[in-house]
Motif scaffolding. Structure first.
Motif, mmCIF file in Angstrom:
data_model
loop_
_atom_site.group_PDB
_atom_site.id
_atom_site.type_symbol
_atom_site.label_atom_id
_atom_site.label_comp_id
_atom_site.label_asym_id
_atom_site.label_seq_id
_atom_site.Cartn_x
_atom_site.Cartn_y
_atom_site.Cartn_z
ATOM 1 N N ALA A 1 8.166 -1.209 14.440
ATOM 2 C CA ALA A 1 7.900 -0.661 13.101
ATOM 3 C C ALA A 1 6.551 -1.158 12.570
ATOM 4 O O ALA A 1 5.785 -0.390 11.978
ATOM 5 N N ILE A 2 6.253 -2.427 12.825
ATOM 6 C CA ILE A 2 4.973 -2.982 12.352
ATOM 7 C C ILE A 2 3.817 -2.272 13.056
ATOM 8 O O ILE A 2 2.826 -1.885 12.426
ATOM 9 N N ALA A 3 3.974 -2.089 14.368
ATOM 10 C CA ALA A 3 2.900 -1.425 15.128
ATOM 11 C C ALA A 3 2.676 -0.017 14.583
ATOM 12 O O ALA A 3 1.533 0.428 14.418
ATOM 13 N N VAL B 1 13.418 10.401 8.046
ATOM 14 C CA VAL B 1 14.135 9.296 8.693
ATOM 15 C C VAL B 1 14.148 9.509 10.208
ATOM 16 O O VAL B 1 13.817 8.606 10.985
ATOM 17 N N ALA B 2 14.502 10.714 10.613
ATOM 18 C CA ALA B 2 14.600 11.006 12.044
ATOM 19 C C ALA B 2 13.251 10.788 12.733
ATOM 20 O O ALA B 2 13.173 10.147 13.786
ATOM 21 N N ILE B 3 12.200 11.287 12.114
ATOM 22 C CA ILE B 3 10.868 11.194 12.725
ATOM 23 C C ILE B 3 10.432 9.733 12.846
ATOM 24 O O ILE B 3 9.894 9.310 13.869
ATOM 25 N N THR B 4 10.684 8.957 11.801
ATOM 26 C CA THR B 4 10.221 7.565 11.781
ATOM 27 C C THR B 4 10.592 6.830 13.070
ATOM 28 O O THR B 4 9.751 6.185 13.699
ATOM 29 N N HIS C 1 0.841 -1.208 0.000
ATOM 30 C CA HIS C 1 0.000 0.000 0.000
ATOM 31 C C HIS C 1 0.872 1.253 0.000
ATOM 32 O O HIS C 1 0.683 2.163 -0.812
ATOM 33 N N PHE C 2 1.847 1.289 0.908
ATOM 34 C CA PHE C 2 2.642 2.508 1.009
ATOM 35 C C PHE C 2 3.625 2.659 -0.151
ATOM 36 O O PHE C 2 3.977 3.777 -0.505
ATOM 37 N N ARG D 1 9.893 5.048 4.792
ATOM 38 C CA ARG D 1 11.057 4.659 5.576
ATOM 39 C C ARG D 1 10.727 3.450 6.477
ATOM 40 O O ARG D 1 11.549 2.554 6.670
ATOM 41 N N LEU D 2 9.519 3.448 7.009
ATOM 42 C CA LEU D 2 9.100 2.300 7.819
ATOM 43 C C LEU D 2 9.134 1.017 6.986
ATOM 44 O O LEU D 2 9.616 -0.022 7.439
ATOM 45 N N CYS D 3 8.610 1.125 5.782
ATOM 46 C CA CYS D 3 8.581 -0.047 4.893
ATOM 47 C C CYS D 3 10.005 -0.496 4.578
ATOM 48 O O CYS D 3 10.316 -1.686 4.621
#
Ligand SMILES: Cc1ncc(COP(=O)(O)O)c(C=O)c1O
Length: 759
Positions: free
Chosen positions: A301-303, A229-232, A172-173, A273-275
């Motif tokens: 990361a999944i949560a 990146v930092a926020i992720t 999706h992302f 970035r999460l993906c």
């Protein structure tokens, strides 16, 4: 260690007091204390020319940063020959460098406060102010895995994600990245960026960010990527990740003014970035299954990914725009949108809810309105496998870009899809006609029956609905028998709905089923001629989710067949696994129809419907008159239909309908025990109804309460609807990815609303 000690003494000329290995890095790192108590990091790499060049570039950047901003970044230390890189004697196999230790606690270890987050944004911006001045050809030429601007190039690596129920979010992302980020990137400013300000690299002193280490992922990329990146990593585990993210954006913007185009894509960059992190960690896990660090960060990361999909991207835009002092998007009000709509669209096409919802997007079981709100969709069964499911979207996009034509030509996907679809049916159902709507399908089903039998009459169920065409209306008591309807046509026989809650027969152990079937039999006897067909839904949706009494079809079908007619099951609402225990609704009644009508969920929103029947009936229809549907069975529809079936299988959606449906039903029954106004809770799988009544003795319909609940739930951002002849049944038939937590939310809200309605 002795070797390292000797190496340091020889090359850097200092006396080593203590050496420790630092864990968790790809290369070997040593923490070193010299005799005067100063701390250093000695980094050891396997040498090669590209790496050597990169390390030199890193040194150049670090020197520049250290010149401007002291003690915040690792400072390279020259060896006795004045070089910042030291190559080993053994054929130059290893390369080393020494960096001054940056003091501070790691971001992940420290208490997360608003002050900390604000200082983080400011710190990053101060660093980026310097990095923006740097031109470095080596870094500009660098291509690496962790560079978000090239996210879509690691597409093939998504296969490392084994769990289809995680993979779908990643798909999706990726899709959203392609749609929303890639077209904007070319106009955004670029810079050398650190590209890895994760919570294991950021250092904190006295509640503020004061340092950053590990410049090994530096790339030349879009400046906004630095923030993404930092926020992720900073927002892992946060209840309200968007608000925490906004703190960083706001303070960053106080130093470097961000542009609207930059903040507008931040939502998708963070998701990207999460993906990327999940894909790369799955790959790493496969290569090194025992690494605990990977698993811990993966869970977080999944949560976050699952939480992120519940945030309306428009809301993220508004929050980030506000953080940088930009005006929110101006969106037309619902009332003026309605006025505009009514200029072109007849009010006969009604809009749901007292306060209609202006939709802007959706993902899986969540729908996003134009004003930043997210709705939990407990109602829409057309997006069967989830709204905008990426597999379905991409299947359509791909086929649309390749070929879209009609069934007068040969194309393989027609046969492939037909085979897959028909494999879901019992014998002798083995022919399919594709059309574009449930109405066209039920219309065709009646034609097939009439052609096969030579009869005209049709028996239908009370309160049934099968379509909006002339034929559809004539076979739908829900239409011809209600407001605006023209009454029952001469060739229609309407038999009572086998409803064990409201009807005369209530013993649902097979007795009522036989009794209701008896009524149908009597009606047939009274009729002037045999019927060509009997059409019914296994759970009658428009009647208010009324399941046919147990054994009903098993008793009716033989009677219809005996007098020469055929049996049609309308599976437009109930098909494709929604029942949980069975793939088709008719299987609940342990019968096999002669004709099956399919629609709604089949194309997940793409107009795809079909009639499935037997060879014999299909052959009888081949009477010289061609059957042709311009759009029915076109390659795009087939590709989409096939993707829907694949997703149902891969994501175990029928099983989910069974388990979540069972749980949902149980919770609703608990609600029924607490509130007298709930007269009945019924349905199968994820196809449920809650009947509201004023008085249990006389089963007086509570239409007003149903309407109240529907609208109040909408105000609480949950979509449900009402139906039934008196509109007193709450209908729930969510996308098949609906989960138990979603069910809890619905039940909890219903409970609160019922309580407040009484007091
Ligand atoms: C049971 C049933 N049959 C047929 C139809 C008609 O389908 P469509 O709206 O695609 O024409 C519907 C639509 O609501 C339906 O619920």
């Amino acid at each position: 260690m002795m070797e390292v000690k000797r190496f340091l003494e020889k090359n850097y000329g200092f006396n080593v007091d203590e050496i420790n290995i630092l864990e968790g890095y790809a290369n070997i790192n040593y923490k070193v204390k010299n005799a005067s108590g100063s701390l250093f990091v000695l980094k050891e790499y396997t040498n090669n020319q590209p790496l050597f060049n990169t390390l030199q570039a890193e040194t150049r950047v670090l020197m520049k940063l250290n010149n401007k901003l002291r003690d915040k970044f690792p400072k390279p230390v020259a060896n006795l020959s004045g070089n910042f890189l030291t190559v080993s004697d053994d054929n130059l196999k290893k390369v080393y460098r020494l960096l001054k230790w940056v003091v501070g606690d790691f971001f992940y270890q420290t208490e997360h406060t608003h002050q900390l987050f604000s200082s983080f944004g400011k710190f990053l911006a101060m660093m980026d102010m310097e990095l923006l001045q740097i031109n470095d050809e080596t870094i500009e030429a660098r291509r690496m895995d962790w560079d978000l601007q090239y996210l879509t190039e690691i597409d093939a690596r998504k296969d490392y994600i084994d769990d289809p129920n995680l993979r779908k979010y990643i798909d999706h992302f990726f899709l959203q990245f392609r749609e929303n980020v890639l077209p904007v990137l070319p106009i955004l400013r670029k810079s050398v960026i650190h590209n890895d300000a994760n919570d294991w690299n950021v250092l904190v002193k006295n509640g503020k960010v004061t340092g950053l280490i590990d410049f090994g992922d530096m790339v030349y990329a879009h400046l906004i990527q630095e923030l993404a990146v930092a926020i992720t990593y900073a927002i892992f585990d946060k209840e309200d990740p968007l608000e925490w993210a906004a703190l960083i954006v706001k303070s960053y913007n106080q130093v470097i003014q961000l542009k609207q185009e930059e903040v507008d894509i931040l939502y998708y960059l963070i998701a990207g970035r999460l993906c990327m992190s999940l894909i790369n960690s799955s790959k790493a896990k496969e290569e090194n299954p025992s690494n605990d660090y990977i698993s811990v960060s993966e869970k977080q990361a999944i949560a976050l990914l699952k939480k992120w999909v519940q945030i309306n991207p428009e809301k993220a835009k508004t929050v980030f725009r506000k953080a940088v002092g930009l005006k929110p998007l101006k969106i037309e009000s619902v009332s003026s949108s309605i006025i505009k709509r009514h200029r072109f669209i007849s009010p006969a096409q009604s809009v749901s809810y007292n306060l209609p919802v202006k939709m802007a997007g959706a993902a899986f079981q969540y729908m996003y309105d134009a004003y930043g709100n997210t709705f939990l969709d407990a109602y829409n069964n057309i997006p069967h496998v989830g709204h905008q499911h990426p597999r379905v979207v991409e299947a359509g996009q791909r086929q649309m870009a390749r070929l879209n034509t009609n069934t007068r030509y040969i194309f393989d996907i027609l046969a492939e899809y037909s085979e897959k679809l028909l494999s879901k049916f019992p014998e002798p159902l083995n022919k399919v006609f594709f059309v574009n709507s449930g109405s066209a399908a039920s219309d065709l089903a009646i034609r097939l029956a009439q052609t096969k039998t030579g009869f005209k009459n049709v028996m239908v169920l009370e309160h049934g609905y099968h379509g909006h065409t002339r034929q559809g209306i004539e076979i739908s008591h829900y239409k011809f028998g209600r407001k605006g309807g023209k009454g029952q046509a001469g060739y229609i026989l309407k038999t009572p709905i086998p409803d064990t809650f409201r009807g005369p027969y209530k013993k649902n152990d097979g007795t009522a089923g036989r009794q209701y079937a008896g009524l149908a039999k009597d009606l047939l006897k009274e009729g002037s001629a045999p019927v060509a067909a009997f059409i019914a839904e296994p759970i009658v949706g428009c009647a208010g989710q009324v399941p046919l009494a147990k054994g009903y079809l098993k008793n009716v079908y033989p009677v219809i067949r005996e007098q020469g007619g055929v049996c049609i099951s309308d599976e437009v609402q109930t098909g494709f696994g929604r029942m949980g225990s069975t793939f088709w609704g008719f299987e609940l009644q342990d019968v096999v129809p002669d004709i099956v009508v399919l629609g709604k969920p089949m194309g997940n929103g793409h107009p795809l419907a079909a009639v499935v029947t037997t060879d014999e009936i299909a052959d009888s229809f081949d009477n010289g008159m061609e059957f042709f549907s311009s759009f029915g069975g076109n390659p795009v529809s087939c590709a989409i239909g096939k993707a829907v079936l694949e997703v149902i299988e891969e994501e175990g959606l029928q099983q989910n309908a069974l388990e979540t449906g069972h749980y949902f039903l149980k919770m609703l029954n608990e609600l029924k025990n607490r509130y007298e106004v709930i007269g009945d809770v019924r349905g199968n799988g994820l196809f449920l109804g809650v009947e509201l009544i004023k008085n249990i003795e006389i089963l007086e319909h509570h239409t007003q309460l149903a309407n109240h609940l529907k609208n109040k739930m909408r105000d609480n951002f949950i979509l449900i609807s009402t139906d039934g002849p008196k509109d007193n049944i709450i209908k729930m038939k969510p996308p098949m990815c609906f989960n138990k937590q979603n069910a809890d939310i619905v039940v909890d809200r219903l409970s609160k609303l019922l309580t407040s309605y009484h007091t």
